[in-house]
Enzyme design. Sequence first.
Site, PDB file in Angstrom:
ATOM      1  N   GLY A  92      -6.449   0.801   6.548  1.00  0.00           N
ATOM      2  CA  GLY A  92      -7.823   0.307   6.669  1.00  0.00           C
ATOM      3  C   GLY A  92      -8.094  -0.074   8.107  1.00  0.00           C
ATOM      4  O   GLY A  92      -8.131   0.768   9.008  1.00  0.00           O
ATOM      5  N   ASN A 127      -1.827  -9.726   8.594  1.00  0.00           N
ATOM      6  CA  ASN A 127      -1.639  -9.646  10.055  1.00  0.00           C
ATOM      7  C   ASN A 127      -0.551 -10.655  10.427  1.00  0.00           C
ATOM      8  O   ASN A 127      -0.143 -11.470   9.595  1.00  0.00           O
ATOM      9  CB  ASN A 127      -2.963  -9.897  10.787  1.00  0.00           C
ATOM     10  N   ASP A 171      -6.424  -8.191   2.457  1.00  0.00           N
ATOM     11  CA  ASP A 171      -5.950  -9.541   2.780  1.00  0.00           C
ATOM     12  C   ASP A 171      -7.005 -10.589   2.356  1.00  0.00           C
ATOM     13  O   ASP A 171      -6.701 -11.565   1.640  1.00  0.00           O
ATOM     14  CB  ASP A 171      -5.711  -9.603   4.303  1.00  0.00           C
ATOM     15  N   GLY A 178     -10.452  -6.985   4.607  1.00  0.00           N
ATOM     16  CA  GLY A 178      -9.828  -5.970   3.754  1.00  0.00           C
ATOM     17  C   GLY A 178      -9.129  -6.544   2.543  1.00  0.00           C
ATOM     18  O   GLY A 178      -9.589  -7.501   1.923  1.00  0.00           O
TER      19      GLY A 178
HETATM   20  N1  AR6 Z   1      -7.286  -3.388  -3.632  1.00  0.00           N
HETATM   21  C1  AR6 Z   1      -6.593  -2.305  -3.200  1.00  0.00           C
HETATM   22  N2  AR6 Z   1      -6.744  -1.774  -1.971  1.00  0.00           N
HETATM   23  C2  AR6 Z   1      -7.659  -2.353  -1.161  1.00  0.00           C
HETATM   24  C3  AR6 Z   1      -8.416  -3.480  -1.526  1.00  0.00           C
HETATM   25  C4  AR6 Z   1      -8.204  -3.992  -2.843  1.00  0.00           C
HETATM   26  N3  AR6 Z   1      -8.874  -5.058  -3.281  1.00  0.00           N
HETATM   27  N4  AR6 Z   1      -9.227  -3.805  -0.473  1.00  0.00           N
HETATM   28  C5  AR6 Z   1      -8.984  -2.918   0.495  1.00  0.00           C
HETATM   29  N5  AR6 Z   1      -8.041  -2.031   0.096  1.00  0.00           N
HETATM   30  P1  AR6 Z   1      -6.779  -3.150   5.128  1.00  0.00           P
HETATM   31  P2  AR6 Z   1      -4.645  -2.784   7.133  1.00  0.00           P
HETATM   32  C6  AR6 Z   1      -7.439  -0.900   0.816  1.00  0.00           C
HETATM   33  O1  AR6 Z   1      -7.828  -3.050   6.170  1.00  0.00           O
HETATM   34  O2  AR6 Z   1      -5.187  -1.455   7.506  1.00  0.00           O
HETATM   35  C7  AR6 Z   1      -6.876  -7.443   7.542  1.00  0.00           C
HETATM   36  O3  AR6 Z   1      -7.926  -8.068   8.196  1.00  0.00           O
HETATM   37  C8  AR6 Z   1      -8.224  -0.302   1.959  1.00  0.00           C
HETATM   38  O4  AR6 Z   1      -9.169   0.633   1.460  1.00  0.00           O
HETATM   39  O5  AR6 Z   1      -6.940  -4.210   4.108  1.00  0.00           O
HETATM   40  O6  AR6 Z   1      -3.181  -2.916   6.921  1.00  0.00           O
HETATM   41  C9  AR6 Z   1      -5.524  -8.089   7.841  1.00  0.00           C
HETATM   42  O7  AR6 Z   1      -5.639  -9.480   8.024  1.00  0.00           O
HETATM   43  C10 AR6 Z   1      -7.132   0.378   2.743  1.00  0.00           C
HETATM   44  O8  AR6 Z   1      -6.838   1.679   2.212  1.00  0.00           O
HETATM   45  O9  AR6 Z   1      -5.310  -3.396   5.784  1.00  0.00           O
HETATM   46  C11 AR6 Z   1      -5.132  -7.402   9.104  1.00  0.00           C
HETATM   47  O10 AR6 Z   1      -5.733  -7.978  10.230  1.00  0.00           O
HETATM   48  C12 AR6 Z   1      -5.921  -0.497   2.512  1.00  0.00           C
HETATM   49  O11 AR6 Z   1      -6.265  -1.379   1.443  1.00  0.00           O
HETATM   50  C13 AR6 Z   1      -5.658  -6.006   8.921  1.00  0.00           C
HETATM   51  O12 AR6 Z   1      -6.759  -6.110   8.030  1.00  0.00           O
HETATM   52  C14 AR6 Z   1      -5.526  -1.344   3.705  1.00  0.00           C
HETATM   53  O13 AR6 Z   1      -6.659  -1.746   4.435  1.00  0.00           O
HETATM   54  C15 AR6 Z   1      -4.626  -5.110   8.263  1.00  0.00           C
HETATM   55  O14 AR6 Z   1      -5.123  -3.813   8.243  1.00  0.00           O
END
Ligand code: AR6
Length: 350
Positions: free
Chosen positions: A118, A23, A33, A31
């Site tokens: 996500g 973010n 991050d 997630g």
């Molecule tokens: N390895 C691979 N993919 C993953 C993993 C992992 N360990 N964990 C989750 N995913 P998101 P965004 C996938 O929510 O939508 C955070 O709080 C997940 O299934 O991580 O860009 C940040 O600080 C999804 O398909 O990221 C921001 O505030 C993808 O990664 C916000 O979330 C992205 O999901 C960013 O949201």
Amino acid sequence: MPFEIVRNDITKMRVDAIVNAANPSLLGGGGVDGAIHRAAGPELLAECRTLGGCETGQARITKGYRLPARYVIHTVGPIWHGGDRGEEALLASCYENCLNLALEYGCETVAFPLISAGAYGYPKDQAMAVAVEVISKFLLAHDLTVYLAVFGRSEFLTGKKLFRDVQEYIDDRYVQRHTQKNLESRREMLWQQDESAALDLDLALAAPKKQEHPAPSMTRPAPAPDWEAILKRTDEGFSAALLHLIDEKGMTDAQCYKKANVDRKLFSKIRSNPGYKPSKPTVFAFAVALELTLPEAKQLLSRAGFALTYSSKFDIVLEYFLKNRIYDIYEINEVLFQLDLPLLGSGTNA
Ligand code: AR6
């Protein structure tokens, strides 16, 4: 392989750089991050504090600390608001900026999560389409291996028309397989004895019973007729046949192996070894890159000692793409990935 979709936890990947879907504060979150910060340790957060944040669509790089990856590239994807607030362009610029940073830092292997798909709510199939488009375009001009790590069992493609068409095609063929068992075994036998008769039978077997899926608009004209002659030269192994076809097609080697999603090293091996035995997915990758028709692809397969069979879901899917003249390898790999089938191109199964 230059571009591979994998089901993997990105924090475990041994690559030069992994990408973090962060973010704008860059100070961690949930997630992917959260997972990256937990695995990298508190030193990552300390370095992130020095960066002063990051705007949507931009990217920053840090060390990987306790991660197997050398670097973490942090990018901020757009929040999905329905698609009319420039989300697509912003998401594309995330991938572009990360790839450029990776190159700048001498990375050879980079792994991305599905950015924005996500917590930020970007529809997964559309997020995937943007990722595939930007990455595949970038790889035409740069030598880099890129992984798209899709976490868990995702059904992101099941709503897509292409996926439904392929699924229907598989179902039809399985039915055919049961009702035409005798023909099928005759066909297998013919393949051993007489390729051209087997090809005729194949075409009869594959002939549509009802209105088949229309060829997509990217349909290309059929290749010149002497192609089949080239492919039918029985004295040629796979390697020689492939090189002939590349010449005939007026492609450079690099154009062909890039379009086949095959890396340079594997191509050099094939080029220098007339007896090289590629895997079936690699042969299909070249058939797609060369935009072969189905009978031509079968000839090329036979040069490597393979035949198409309806007992293999993989073969049926590839038959679908070749029959419908769909030659976009990344689009094909998306479908193969969703079906848990081997992907096209070089890699572990080269
Ligand atoms: N390895 C691979 N993919 C993953 C993993 C992992 N360990 N964990 C989750 N995913 P998101 P965004 C996938 O929510 O939508 C955070 O709080 C997940 O299934 O991580 O860009 C940040 O600080 C999804 O398909 O990221 C921001 O505030 C993808 O990664 C916000 O979330 C992205 O999901 C960013 O949201």
